[in-house]
Design a protein around this motif. Structure first.
Motif, mmCIF file in Angstrom:
data_model
loop_
_atom_site.group_PDB
_atom_site.id
_atom_site.type_symbol
_atom_site.label_atom_id
_atom_site.label_comp_id
_atom_site.label_asym_id
_atom_site.label_seq_id
_atom_site.Cartn_x
_atom_site.Cartn_y
_atom_site.Cartn_z
ATOM 1 N N UNK A 191 0.839 -1.207 0.000
ATOM 2 C CA UNK A 191 0.000 0.000 0.000
ATOM 3 C C UNK A 191 0.867 1.247 0.000
ATOM 4 N N UNK A 192 1.925 1.251 0.807
ATOM 5 C CA UNK A 192 2.817 2.409 0.862
ATOM 6 C C UNK A 192 3.492 2.661 -0.483
ATOM 7 N N UNK A 193 3.674 1.595 -1.254
ATOM 8 C CA UNK A 193 4.311 1.719 -2.565
ATOM 9 C C UNK A 193 3.316 2.076 -3.668
ATOM 10 N N UNK A 194 2.033 2.226 -3.296
ATOM 11 C CA UNK A 194 1.049 2.702 -4.255
ATOM 12 C C UNK A 194 0.106 1.669 -4.827
ATOM 13 N N UNK A 195 0.214 0.407 -4.402
ATOM 14 C CA UNK A 195 -0.697 -0.627 -4.882
ATOM 15 C C UNK A 195 -2.046 -0.499 -4.175
ATOM 16 N N UNK A 196 -3.114 -0.494 -4.931
ATOM 17 C CA UNK A 196 -4.460 -0.506 -4.349
ATOM 18 C C UNK A 196 -4.828 -1.949 -4.022
ATOM 19 N N UNK A 197 -5.498 -2.136 -2.900
ATOM 20 C CA UNK A 197 -5.817 -3.483 -2.428
ATOM 21 C C UNK A 197 -7.313 -3.569 -2.114
ATOM 22 N N UNK A 198 -7.942 -4.589 -2.678
ATOM 23 C CA UNK A 198 -9.336 -4.916 -2.365
ATOM 24 C C UNK A 198 -9.319 -6.253 -1.655
ATOM 25 N N UNK A 199 -9.731 -6.254 -0.396
ATOM 26 C CA UNK A 199 -9.491 -7.375 0.500
ATOM 27 C C UNK A 199 -10.795 -7.945 1.034
ATOM 28 N N UNK A 200 -10.953 -9.254 0.899
ATOM 29 C CA UNK A 200 -12.018 -9.994 1.572
ATOM 30 C C UNK A 200 -11.371 -10.752 2.716
ATOM 31 N N UNK A 201 -11.907 -10.596 3.922
ATOM 32 C CA UNK A 201 -11.247 -11.187 5.088
ATOM 33 C C UNK A 201 -12.283 -11.670 6.091
ATOM 34 N N UNK A 202 -12.046 -12.870 6.647
ATOM 35 C CA UNK A 202 -12.981 -13.439 7.615
ATOM 36 C C UNK A 202 -12.881 -12.768 8.981
ATOM 37 N N UNK A 203 -11.704 -12.276 9.327
ATOM 38 C CA UNK A 203 -11.497 -11.655 10.631
ATOM 39 C C UNK A 203 -11.699 -10.149 10.513
ATOM 40 N N UNK A 204 -12.857 -9.682 10.938
ATOM 41 C CA UNK A 204 -13.214 -8.283 10.747
ATOM 42 C C UNK A 204 -12.250 -7.340 11.451
ATOM 43 N N UNK A 205 -11.870 -7.663 12.682
ATOM 44 C CA UNK A 205 -10.983 -6.771 13.434
ATOM 45 C C UNK A 205 -9.639 -6.625 12.731
ATOM 46 N N UNK A 206 -9.098 -7.733 12.252
ATOM 47 C CA UNK A 206 -7.825 -7.716 11.541
ATOM 48 C C UNK A 206 -7.932 -6.885 10.268
ATOM 49 N N UNK A 207 -9.014 -7.081 9.529
ATOM 50 C CA UNK A 207 -9.194 -6.372 8.267
ATOM 51 C C UNK A 207 -9.368 -4.874 8.490
ATOM 52 N N UNK A 208 -10.131 -4.500 9.507
ATOM 53 C CA UNK A 208 -10.367 -3.082 9.758
ATOM 54 C C UNK A 208 -9.095 -2.364 10.193
#
Length: 242
Positions: A191-208
């Motif tokens: 992300x810091x290098x400019x890549x956009x990320x679309x993430x599906x994640x089961x662990x809501x706290x981790x993802x947020x």
């Protein structure tokens, strides 16, 4: 929606055989250099959205736009050339191929033979710098790696096409907690290098913790959307999971 976003998902509906609506009238945007998270219980439509954006299943209605271009009917190989890469749930690496060969399978570049050879070496080095655990395992088969290392390999393979938009479906699934931390550190670097990320994640706290913005789905529809802080205190996410 923000006209400067990398990806627009505009009132998209996705159906399967028999008319079942996996996704129903969903709208959101992913900004350049942003981490967007899709949350929701199993069967809420998260994976269907990723597959549709990747060109694996065309939406029944609505519009997908990437860099201003309509991609709703664009096949997966064309999406890859545009800079969209999907790391699917379950990793789907080639267990009988070496780590190095698995990475090569994800490589995509145009140009002369010499230029492609240079980029192959360069991108492999970038992946190994991001995931040092793979550096001493290039000759090992993918199937001999631990679950976490296989996930690193799957993400590394997805990065070999140098995507602008990296989509990940449940990257922490079946991964030891210590390696989950390493994977999320790598995503933050991307992300810091400019890549956009679309993430599906089961662990809501981790993802947020990793997200700039999040969308919560239930039964294929958006039930809540906002910043991580807004969603942690809102009712929409609780309703979606329970």
């Amino acid at each position: 929606m923000n006209s400067e976003a990398l990806l627009h998902v505009d009132r998209v509906t996705i159906t399967y055989r028999g008319g079942f609506k996996a996704v129903d009238d969903v709208t959101f945007s992913v900004g350049c250099g942003q981490v967007m998270v899709l949350l929701g219980a199993n069967g809420s439509g998260k994976s269907s959205l990723l597959r549709s954006i990747a060109g694996l299943h065309s939406p029944a209605s609505g519009e997908l736009r990437y860099l201003g271009q309509s991609i709703g009917q664009v096949p997966a190989h064309r999406g890859l050339s545009l800079g969209i890469s999907l790391v699917p749930e379950g990793r789907r690496i080639y267990p009988d191929l070496s780590v190095n060969d698995n990475l090569r399978c994800g490589f995509f570049a145009s140009g002369s033979r010499a230029e492609r050879k240079r980029l192959l070496v360069e991108r492999t080095e970038q992946v190994l710098d991001l995931f040092p655990d793979l550096s001493d395992r290039l000759a090992q088969t993918g199937g001999s790696l631990s679950g976490g290392q296989q996930q690193m390999l799957a993400i590394g393979r997805g990065l070999m096409s140098a995507p602008q938009l990296l989509m990940l479906d449940e990257p922490s699934l079946g991964v030891a907690p210590t390696l989950v931390g390493e994977i999320y550190e790598a995503l933050d670097l991307l992300r810091q290098r400019g890549t956009s990320i679309l993430l599906v994640e089961q662990y809501a706290a981790l993802a947020l913790d990793a997200a700039d913005h999040a969308v919560v789905l239930a039964n294929g529809r958006v039930v809540s959307e906002g910043t991580p802080d807004e969603l942690r205190t809102g009712q929409g996410m609780r309703d979606a999971y329970f």
